[in-house]
Design a protein around this motif. Sequence first.
Motif, PDB file in Angstrom:
ATOM      1  N   ASN A  34     -34.894 -22.774 -28.898  1.00 33.89           N
ATOM      2  CA  ASN A  34     -36.224 -23.588 -29.285  1.00 33.89           C
ATOM      3  C   ASN A  34     -36.080 -24.982 -28.316  1.00 33.89           C
ATOM      4  O   ASN A  34     -35.271 -24.972 -27.586  1.00 33.89           O
ATOM      5  CB  ASN A  34     -36.202 -23.762 -30.717  1.00 33.89           C
ATOM      6  N   ASP A  35     -37.016 -25.690 -28.898  1.00 35.25           N
ATOM      7  CA  ASP A  35     -36.841 -27.129 -28.142  1.00 35.25           C
ATOM      8  C   ASP A  35     -35.967 -27.982 -28.386  1.00 35.25           C
ATOM      9  O   ASP A  35     -35.677 -28.964 -27.769  1.00 35.25           O
ATOM     10  CB  ASP A  35     -38.217 -27.914 -28.445  1.00 35.25           C
ATOM     11  N   ARG A  36     -34.853 -27.760 -29.485  1.00 38.63           N
ATOM     12  CA  ARG A  36     -33.628 -28.382 -29.673  1.00 38.63           C
ATOM     13  C   ARG A  36     -32.206 -27.830 -29.396  1.00 38.63           C
ATOM     14  O   ARG A  36     -31.277 -28.739 -28.972  1.00 38.63           O
ATOM     15  CB  ARG A  36     -33.588 -29.065 -30.966  1.00 38.63           C
ATOM     16  N   LEU A  37     -32.438 -26.406 -29.457  1.00 34.26           N
ATOM     17  CA  LEU A  37     -31.003 -25.861 -29.105  1.00 34.26           C
ATOM     18  C   LEU A  37     -31.218 -24.488 -28.294  1.00 34.26           C
ATOM     19  O   LEU A  37     -32.385 -24.039 -28.188  1.00 34.26           O
ATOM     20  CB  LEU A  37     -30.582 -24.937 -30.309  1.00 34.26           C
ATOM     21  N   ARG A  38     -30.424 -24.131 -27.603  1.00 30.49           N
ATOM     22  CA  ARG A  38     -30.259 -22.906 -26.660  1.00 30.49           C
ATOM     23  C   ARG A  38     -28.765 -22.389 -27.014  1.00 30.49           C
ATOM     24  O   ARG A  38     -27.609 -22.889 -27.046  1.00 30.49           O
ATOM     25  CB  ARG A  38     -30.409 -23.264 -25.330  1.00 30.49           C
ATOM     26  N   VAL A  39     -28.876 -21.120 -27.560  1.00 32.16           N
ATOM     27  CA  VAL A  39     -27.763 -20.442 -27.978  1.00 32.16           C
ATOM     28  C   VAL A  39     -27.502 -19.340 -26.954  1.00 32.16           C
ATOM     29  O   VAL A  39     -28.298 -18.418 -26.676  1.00 32.16           O
ATOM     30  CB  VAL A  39     -27.734 -19.705 -29.339  1.00 32.16           C
ATOM     31  N   LEU A  40     -26.163 -19.152 -26.212  1.00 27.79           N
ATOM     32  CA  LEU A  40     -25.874 -18.320 -24.971  1.00 27.79           C
ATOM     33  C   LEU A  40     -24.735 -17.447 -25.469  1.00 27.79           C
ATOM     34  O   LEU A  40     -23.636 -17.778 -26.074  1.00 27.79           O
ATOM     35  CB  LEU A  40     -25.549 -19.240 -23.805  1.00 27.79           C
ATOM     36  N   GLU A  41     -25.029 -16.079 -25.120  1.00 27.51           N
ATOM     37  CA  GLU A  41     -23.551 -15.243 -25.367  1.00 27.51           C
ATOM     38  C   GLU A  41     -22.973 -15.419 -24.091  1.00 27.51           C
ATOM     39  O   GLU A  41     -23.728 -15.137 -22.896  1.00 27.51           O
ATOM     40  CB  GLU A  41     -23.908 -13.897 -25.641  1.00 27.51           C
ATOM     41  N   VAL A  42     -21.685 -15.685 -23.891  1.00 27.92           N
ATOM     42  CA  VAL A  42     -21.024 -15.842 -22.665  1.00 27.92           C
ATOM     43  C   VAL A  42     -19.957 -14.660 -22.353  1.00 27.92           C
ATOM     44  O   VAL A  42     -19.119 -14.464 -23.408  1.00 27.92           O
ATOM     45  CB  VAL A  42     -20.372 -17.135 -22.639  1.00 27.92           C
ATOM     46  N   ILE A  43     -20.024 -13.948 -21.324  1.00 30.52           N
ATOM     47  CA  ILE A  43     -19.000 -13.008 -21.137  1.00 30.52           C
ATOM     48  C   ILE A  43     -18.714 -13.227 -19.831  1.00 30.52           C
ATOM     49  O   ILE A  43     -19.396 -13.058 -18.940  1.00 30.52           O
ATOM     50  CB  ILE A  43     -19.659 -11.358 -21.611  1.00 30.52           C
ATOM     51  N   LEU A  44     -17.169 -13.008 -19.502  1.00 35.80           N
ATOM     52  CA  LEU A  44     -16.500 -12.986 -18.215  1.00 35.80           C
ATOM     53  C   LEU A  44     -15.378 -12.073 -18.327  1.00 35.80           C
ATOM     54  O   LEU A  44     -14.533 -12.290 -18.894  1.00 35.80           O
ATOM     55  CB  LEU A  44     -16.064 -14.464 -17.909  1.00 35.80           C
ATOM     56  N   GLY A  45     -15.605 -11.173 -17.582  1.00 36.15           N
ATOM     57  CA  GLY A  45     -14.415 -10.069 -17.538  1.00 36.15           C
ATOM     58  C   GLY A  45     -13.072 -10.435 -16.837  1.00 36.15           C
ATOM     59  O   GLY A  45     -13.075 -11.475 -16.294  1.00 36.15           O
ATOM     60  N   PRO A  46     -12.179  -9.786 -17.327  1.00 37.30           N
ATOM     61  CA  PRO A  46     -10.899  -9.723 -16.439  1.00 37.30           C
ATOM     62  C   PRO A  46     -11.039 -10.185 -15.065  1.00 37.30           C
ATOM     63  O   PRO A  46     -11.494  -9.249 -14.560  1.00 37.30           O
ATOM     64  CB  PRO A  46      -9.974  -8.760 -16.810  1.00 37.30           C
ATOM     65  N   ASP A  47     -10.359 -10.866 -14.286  1.00 39.65           N
ATOM     66  CA  ASP A  47     -10.178 -11.320 -13.109  1.00 39.65           C
ATOM     67  C   ASP A  47     -11.781 -11.555 -12.349  1.00 39.65           C
ATOM     68  O   ASP A  47     -11.708 -11.589 -11.175  1.00 39.65           O
ATOM     69  CB  ASP A  47      -9.568 -10.393 -12.147  1.00 39.65           C
ATOM     70  N   GLU A  48     -12.728 -11.806 -13.236  1.00 37.25           N
ATOM     71  CA  GLU A  48     -14.043 -12.130 -12.754  1.00 37.25           C
ATOM     72  C   GLU A  48     -14.346 -13.578 -12.471  1.00 37.25           C
ATOM     73  O   GLU A  48     -13.654 -14.544 -13.239  1.00 37.25           O
ATOM     74  CB  GLU A  48     -14.999 -11.590 -13.908  1.00 37.25           C
ATOM     75  N   GLU A  49     -15.056 -13.881 -11.476  1.00 39.18           N
ATOM     76  CA  GLU A  49     -15.430 -15.365 -11.280  1.00 39.18           C
ATOM     77  C   GLU A  49     -17.014 -15.306 -11.420  1.00 39.18           C
ATOM     78  O   GLU A  49     -17.469 -14.605 -10.742  1.00 39.18           O
ATOM     79  CB  GLU A  49     -15.048 -15.560  -9.861  1.00 39.18           C
ATOM     80  N   GLU A  50     -17.550 -16.258 -11.854  1.00 39.49           N
ATOM     81  CA  GLU A  50     -18.837 -16.644 -12.143  1.00 39.49           C
ATOM     82  C   GLU A  50     -19.464 -17.146 -10.831  1.00 39.49           C
ATOM     83  O   GLU A  50     -18.692 -17.816 -10.162  1.00 39.49           O
ATOM     84  CB  GLU A  50     -19.035 -17.667 -13.353  1.00 39.49           C
ATOM     85  N   PRO A  51     -20.851 -16.747 -10.637  1.00 46.97           N
ATOM     86  CA  PRO A  51     -21.429 -17.843  -9.384  1.00 46.97           C
ATOM     87  C   PRO A  51     -21.447 -19.216 -10.137  1.00 46.97           C
ATOM     88  O   PRO A  51     -21.233 -19.643 -11.142  1.00 46.97           O
ATOM     89  CB  PRO A  51     -22.903 -17.000  -9.409  1.00 46.97           C
ATOM     90  N   VAL A  52     -21.738 -20.244  -9.042  1.00 45.33           N
ATOM     91  CA  VAL A  52     -21.784 -21.548  -9.245  1.00 45.33           C
ATOM     92  C   VAL A  52     -23.014 -21.804 -10.080  1.00 45.33           C
ATOM     93  O   VAL A  52     -24.098 -21.303 -10.060  1.00 45.33           O
ATOM     94  CB  VAL A  52     -21.955 -22.365  -7.822  1.00 45.33           C
ATOM     95  N   HIS A  53     -22.741 -22.559 -11.118  1.00 42.52           N
ATOM     96  CA  HIS A  53     -23.935 -23.021 -12.040  1.00 42.52           C
ATOM     97  C   HIS A  53     -23.466 -24.288 -12.852  1.00 42.52           C
ATOM     98  O   HIS A  53     -22.289 -24.670 -12.658  1.00 42.52           O
ATOM     99  CB  HIS A  53     -24.090 -21.820 -13.084  1.00 42.52           C
TER     100      HIS A  53
END
Length: 128
Positions: A34-53
């Motif tokens: 909403n305009d005050r909050l953002r709730v994210l589910e975050v998942i990062l697998g074993p030996d995984e690297e996220e893109p730049v963010h």
Amino acid sequence: MTIMIDDQTDPALWDPTLDAVIAAPANHKIVFENDRLRVLEVILGPDEEEPVHHHRWPSVFVFDQVQGPIHDFAPDGTMMPPNRDVIQAIQAWDGKGCLVVHMAPQPAGRVLNASGKTLHGIRVEMKS
């Protein structure tokens, strides 16, 4: 590929295309917003690297599954020192229950989950 490094002084000026949900959608899913909050589910697998963010808002990150080592990298590939919010919290955690970490806005970078366990958590971002 050239990546613009965000103006580190004001998160409002950070490149919106590097927002976590846009730049790393496989790792960040919006659960609620909403305009005050953002709730994210975050998942990062074993030996995984996220893109730049980046994450432009302060947040509370609740991990129900995490194990080190976790490494942070700057957009240019330089490994960040292990004194950052999540890294310190994981090192100090006794592994019982959930790990809760209060986090400042995070400029552009990427995370490598160098453990053999999937990282999973809910990140509540407080929009300002």
